[in-house]
Write an enzyme that holds these catalytic residues in place. Structure first.
Site, PDB file in Angstrom:
ATOM      1  N   TYR A 180      10.021  19.538  -1.484  1.00  0.00           N
ATOM      2  CA  TYR A 180       9.173  20.401  -0.656  1.00  0.00           C
ATOM      3  C   TYR A 180       9.198  21.779  -1.300  1.00  0.00           C
ATOM      4  CZ  TYR A 180       9.140  16.943   3.158  1.00  0.00           C
ATOM      5  OH  TYR A 180       8.948  15.819   3.931  1.00  0.00           O
ATOM      6  N   PRO A 182       2.026  17.249   8.975  1.00  0.00           N
ATOM      7  CA  PRO A 182       2.815  16.251   8.233  1.00  0.00           C
ATOM      8  C   PRO A 182       4.069  16.797   7.546  1.00  0.00           C
ATOM      9  CG  PRO A 182       0.825  16.822   7.026  1.00  0.00           C
ATOM     10  CD  PRO A 182       0.722  17.512   8.341  1.00  0.00           C
ATOM     11  N   LYS A 184       6.997  13.425  10.741  1.00  0.00           N
ATOM     12  CA  LYS A 184       7.379  12.930  12.064  1.00  0.00           C
ATOM     13  C   LYS A 184       6.356  12.028  12.750  1.00  0.00           C
ATOM     14  CE  LYS A 184      11.484  14.508  12.747  1.00  0.00           C
ATOM     15  NZ  LYS A 184      12.059  13.666  11.688  1.00  0.00           N
ATOM     16  N   HIS A 188      16.683   7.473   1.049  1.00  0.00           N
ATOM     17  CA  HIS A 188      16.788   8.834   0.501  1.00  0.00           C
ATOM     18  C   HIS A 188      17.859   9.579   1.279  1.00  0.00           C
ATOM     19  CE1 HIS A 188      12.902   9.332  -1.990  1.00  0.00           C
ATOM     20  NE2 HIS A 188      13.234   8.060  -1.927  1.00  0.00           N
ATOM     21  N   TYR A 204      15.302  16.179  10.390  1.00  0.00           N
ATOM     22  CA  TYR A 204      14.542  15.364   9.435  1.00  0.00           C
ATOM     23  C   TYR A 204      14.918  13.890   9.558  1.00  0.00           C
ATOM     24  CZ  TYR A 204      11.835  14.498   5.187  1.00  0.00           C
ATOM     25  OH  TYR A 204      10.879  14.063   4.296  1.00  0.00           O
TER      26      TYR A 204
END
Ligand code: PHB
Length: 391
Positions: free
Chosen positions: A201, A293, A297, A74, A385
């Site tokens: 998100y 979450p 991580k 991704h 990220y």
């Protein structure tokens, strides 16, 4: 029965198995004990995103390259708010990607690699205890799957026994850094095709939602709920209505629905234990720290811990330099606290706080707008990220 090994590892999840694998590569014997059966762990659903360096570790240390064949790269995520999606382009911003590859598969690969390499992993043990952790020969006591009482003495004990860690409770002088959140995540698995190419998100007035994936025909989704939510109160229709409402926007985006075959409420907290060494016991993974979450991580931190720990143990065990164990806390916690900050930031930026004022709501929307409008802020998000480089 009394046995011995160099490193005794309590916990056979990804942290324990990866450590045992890395130690074997370095020529150090270890024994792993785990209370669950291998099948039970394989059926546990956990998070699904691997940082670039986690993928590299699995492949380059010789665990498996299945992640490269079956995982999905991704190159970004969507942040969605006000009913509009904004792409954070990881490749364009920091030249890195993450891989969608569920923790279950990481575990399957690690367990197979341990079996392939003749690693000593005892699943299904009961009545575990650790003893004499401040002595030169600490021990793990347990009853094995055949019902035989065992005692294994070692040079160093590792507590990789998860967030409810038994080994951690023996660290008498520890400080616990802790934060509770006034919400949890409701997680589902469903039979449906992906609704979007990448993860979404979402911040909505009804609360956070995350649209993740598993395969071409199975999807993973979450929505913010109350910590005492009961899965039985949520029918399929109610779940889909809630998810669709949180994702709705002027662009007409809708989720592809399908049969829901798993529903769970996930706990949600931030936790760090310090120090990570007590005598000849060291802690790793969820036993040492927990993150919410939202930043994906948890597993990545566990793998980063054991990468450092394998190096430290090489000095401690092969060169008899036990002082090397002292460097572990500072080296591991540097990344852990960065991840705590990032996970807390993503969480507070995207979740609806029960007592938020009108000002708080506008401030939160301004924060999201600032992040997507600023290349610098977006790059910071992308950097965190995809994961901090390993020295
Ligand atoms: C997941 O796919 O389970 C997942 C992905 C990203 C997160 C959390 C969970 O931030």
């Amino acid at each position: 029965m009394i046995g011995s090994t160099r490193v005794g590892i309590v916990g056979g999840g990804p942290a324990g198995l990866m450590l045992s694998h890395l130690l074997q590569v370095a020529g150090i014997d270890s024994i792993v004990i785990e209370t669950r059966s291998r099948e039970e762990i394989e059926q546990t659903h956990r998070a699904g995103i691997l940082e670039r360096d986690s993928v590299r570790l699995l492949v380059e240390s010789g665990v498996s390259d299945r992640v490269l064949r079956e995982g999905h790269e991704h190159q970004g995520i969507d942040l969605r708010f006000g009913g509009v999606s904004h792409r954070i382009d990881f490749q364009g911003l920091v030249g890195a990607s993450v891989w969608l590859y569920p923790q279950t598969d990481v575990f399957i690969d690690l367990a197979s690699a341990r079996e392939r390499d003749g690693g000593d992993v005892r699943y299904g043990v009961t009545e575990t205890a650790v003893v004499d952790v401040t002595s030169d020969r600490p021990g793990m006591l347990f009853t094995d799957a055949e019902g035989v009482r065992q005692e294994v003495r070692c040079d160093v004990l590792v507590g990789a026994d998860g967030s409810h860690s038994m080994t951690r409770s023996t660290v008498v002088d520890r400080k616990d850094y802790f934060r509770q959140y006034p919400f949890a995540w409701f997680g589902i698995l469903c039979e449906a095709p992906p609704s979007a190419p990448e993860l979404i998100y979402t911040r909505s007035e009804r609360g956070f939602a995350l649209i993740s994936q598993r395969t071409d025909s199975v999807q993973r989704m979450y929505f913010q709920c109350s910590p005492d939510e009961s899965v039985d109160d949520w029918s399929e229709d109610r779940i889909w209505a809630e998810l669709q409402a949180r994702l709705a926007g002027a662009d007409g985006f809708t989720l592809k629905e399908g049969r829901i075959f798993d529903k769970t409420v996930l706990p949600f907290r931030s936790y760090v234990c310090e120090p990570l060494r007590y005598g000849n016991l060291v802690l790793a993974g969820d036993a040492a720290h927990t993150v919410p979450p939202t930043g994906a991580k948890g597993l990545n931190l566990a793998l980063a811990d054991v990468r450092v720990l394998a190096e430290v143990l090489e000095s401690a065990v092969l060169k008899n330099d036990k002082a090397a164990l002292d460097s572990y806390t500072a080296r591991a916690l540097d990344r852990v606290w960065k991840a705590q900050y990032f996970s807390n930031w993503m969480t507070t930026m995207l979740h609806a706080l029960p007592d938020a004022s009108d000002f708080d709501v506008r401030r939160q929307l301004a924060e999201l707008t600032a992040v997507v409008d600023s290349e610098h802020a977006s790059r910071y998000l992308a950097e965190c990220y995809t994961g901090w480089p390993t020295p």
